[in-house]
Design an enzyme around this catalytic site. Sequence first.
Site, short mmCIF file in Angstrom:
data_model
loop_
_atom_site.label_atom_id
_atom_site.label_comp_id
_atom_site.label_asym_id
_atom_site.label_seq_id
_atom_site.Cartn_x
_atom_site.Cartn_y
_atom_site.Cartn_z
N SER A 231 0.78 -1.28 0.04
CA SER A 231 -0.17 0.16 -0.08
C SER A 231 0.95 1.12 -0.04
O SER A 231 1.68 1.39 -0.90
CB SER A 231 -0.88 -0.02 1.08
OG SER A 231 -2.01 0.85 1.05
N ASP B 151 -9.02 -4.58 -6.05
CA ASP B 151 -8.55 -3.62 -4.83
C ASP B 151 -9.51 -2.73 -4.68
O ASP B 151 -10.12 -2.09 -5.59
CB ASP B 151 -7.33 -3.03 -5.31
CG ASP B 151 -6.56 -2.24 -4.03
OD1 ASP B 151 -7.25 -1.94 -3.17
OD2 ASP B 151 -5.29 -2.22 -3.98
N HIS C 153 -7.62 -5.39 -1.57
CA HIS C 153 -6.28 -4.69 -1.15
C HIS C 153 -5.47 -5.57 -0.40
O HIS C 153 -4.35 -5.53 -0.02
CB HIS C 153 -6.51 -3.41 -0.30
CG HIS C 153 -5.71 -2.62 -0.30
ND1 HIS C 153 -4.93 -2.00 -0.97
CD2 HIS C 153 -4.74 -1.95 1.14
CE1 HIS C 153 -3.93 -1.24 -0.72
NE2 HIS C 153 -4.19 -1.09 0.69
#
Length: 814
Positions: A669, A742, A776
């Site tokens: 991330s 995601d 994610h």
Amino acid sequence: MKSLLTCCLFLFVISGYAQENLTYQKPHQNILELAEAPLAPSIRMDSKGENIVFLYRSAYKTIEELSETEMRLGGLRINPVTNIGSRTRYYTNIEVRNNQKGNPKTVAGLPENGRYANFSWSPNQKYMTFTNTVTSGAELWVLDILKASAKKLTDAKLNANMGNPAVWLKNSEALLVKMLPENRKALINTKEAVPTGPTISVSEAGVKAQNRTYQDLLKNPNDEHNFEQLAQSELYKVTLDGNSSLWKSTAMYRGLSFSPDGNYVMITTIDKPFSYLVPYYRFPSETSVYKANGDLVKSMLQVPLIEDLPQGFMAERTGMRDLNWRNDKPATLYWAEVLDGGDPENKVPFRDEVFQQDAPFTGKVSSLLKTKDRFSGITWGTDNVAIANDYWWNTRNTRTYLFNPSNANQEPTVLFDRNYQDVYSNPGSFVYTKNDFNEYVLDVDSNKAYLIGDGYSDAGKLPFIDEMNLETQKTTRLYQSTLTDKVESISSAISAKDGTFLVRIESKNEFPNYYIRHIKKRKSLTPLTTFENPFKSIQNVKKEVINYKRDDGLDLSGTLYLPTDYEKGKKYPMILWAYPREFKDKSSASQNTSSSNEFTYPYYGSPIYWVTRGYVVLDDAAFPIIGEGDEQPNDTFIKQLVGNGKAAIDAVDALGYIDRDRVAVGGHSYGAFMTANLLAHSNLFAAGIARSGAYNRTLTPFGFQSEERNYWEAPEIYYNMSPFMHADTMKTPLLLIHGEADNNSGTYPLQSERYFNALKGLGAPVRLVMLPRESHGYAAKESILHMLWEQDEWLERYVKNKADVTTSEDTMKE
């Protein structure tokens, strides 16, 4: 500026690049052994510490589970067949232990191959409900704690699309349950439906709507139809013997909560119009109060569509917000309202005011207190004692107020006024207890309250329990951990008055286990769990927290692991894994919250696996980005980022453990964003691993991470911080991994795809791995094992076996 904007918004697309048709792979056996280790159960303990529910699950989903039907609507991900969140993590077995002793008992009556979620204690804690998902839908079940038996309460007709579908009545004898309406219309297959017209969005002149780049939003009228059908429920009253009766007709129910005395229930429903810009929780809504028999008492709050808040993290809408029940009163509502118009740019002496009103909500509305910054909650205690909190993100400040709810004219006392990022000065959190309404309230005993703190300092983590005299605000320390070879965490109070607390104790090779600590009895611990270490192959790995300095003198730290086959004097390759954090002061940024005595836990995204493959690992390396005073952290982001990376490598190199020309950097991330920037702006690393990141900040033009300014206010910041804009300087091998589904704001899969296209077009060594169905955070076992294989192959090729070592390159690129 025009040419800069053109460059920023330009998406580099190269077609026809090579593809690999590769099936899911498994990593090296050393890694596989750790990745497939069984999980210890999660535990749910009642407030008295008498009964424990053990919940068992696999560490992973399967790719088949992730491939089940999914609709992404209004910020939700829904399985329209089973009507429960499509990404729900399920438990597969339940056990119960009574009276703190003996082995857990198998729960009788559970279905075969169950998939359990949404666990909820009854108010009297004699029961626990949970959902069981079957092929056709979700059922409601109840667990009798003392009998260790379970039974089904409803058929597979629950609507769990917006969280837990069941709320207990206060008598613990029945629940309000969201069920699928009988008249629900058929869903539209949006892939096959023939459009009836274009999709049109409108912006009114002068009305700003600066929203983050949310994902899974509604896109067209067909999505609106599907969202409405999936959000609608009928409310049924379901008793513990399985009898059910219709309580409320069809609506889009979002929230349900009973008053402490059980005579009223507050219900929030979603209304139209829907939005294509924001998630469902910012759609219009109405909150009303009903009697327990379903009769309407009053509509308390109508909230319009929230698309156009003022700019800034501390912006708020006007009107009532945070409407909730006072836990210490039979039926009293309280709420906050802004005093600054909701705009953080307005300068006012108080930001918020808190009000209350008693049932039946037709009488006087009285003021409770005003807060200097944004109100963030109240812990209720007695008629004369309550604790309130506010905070302000821009200064990282928080206050804790002691106030008298029965006397608004009495000035609140500010107990704590502090930087919430300053963990060393954290006074702890107040202890709760259950009252006669079975609600959690402040534990007050003869004007004394209790605080539990983590106890972080330069000496490590030494948690504490304090007693505070609420009249003098002086504290007395009742207990502080003295463990030096283990780490203790104080989870909660069982009885602060009696001195019994639930604690968790672990060491670097002992799995975390729970105990009851009796602080009034010297060295008295009652063990509650005996979980064993499932990661035997790394239990003796050498581990230490190292401290070092950045070139500007800032203190940094990281957790260093040596290879399992470490030999003194040998130089090893290293993996540095990190995640940047923004601070407003150097003192907080330099504080260390890691301990070498914490259990070594190689979760799916961890780099620790590679100690079994001959690598030194520096995990959780400190990467603070600081902006003091009027300066924002991102004003010098790149310089500080490279300084952090260089300091980490220098520190481990000075210990004699590594070949500094064989160092990899990685992150997930914002850590992926960090990795790409480090490779673009320095020659410190042999290779990088970037998972599920964002690389072009112009695609998130209304802020990102902790950046409040929009692109048009700070174009240079957005440009300079975007690795995409510097793809021409990046020649270091980079492995990009991204979930195809995601859902995180800003980290669209497009970010990795376009960055890969740019790097490949410019000749950089780069590999892009798109994981099917993954969000994610990755969930499927097949995906995670393949990810570990990809990372291992990349590190073996470009780090451990790097051939062309260069030792004379400058740290910073021109």
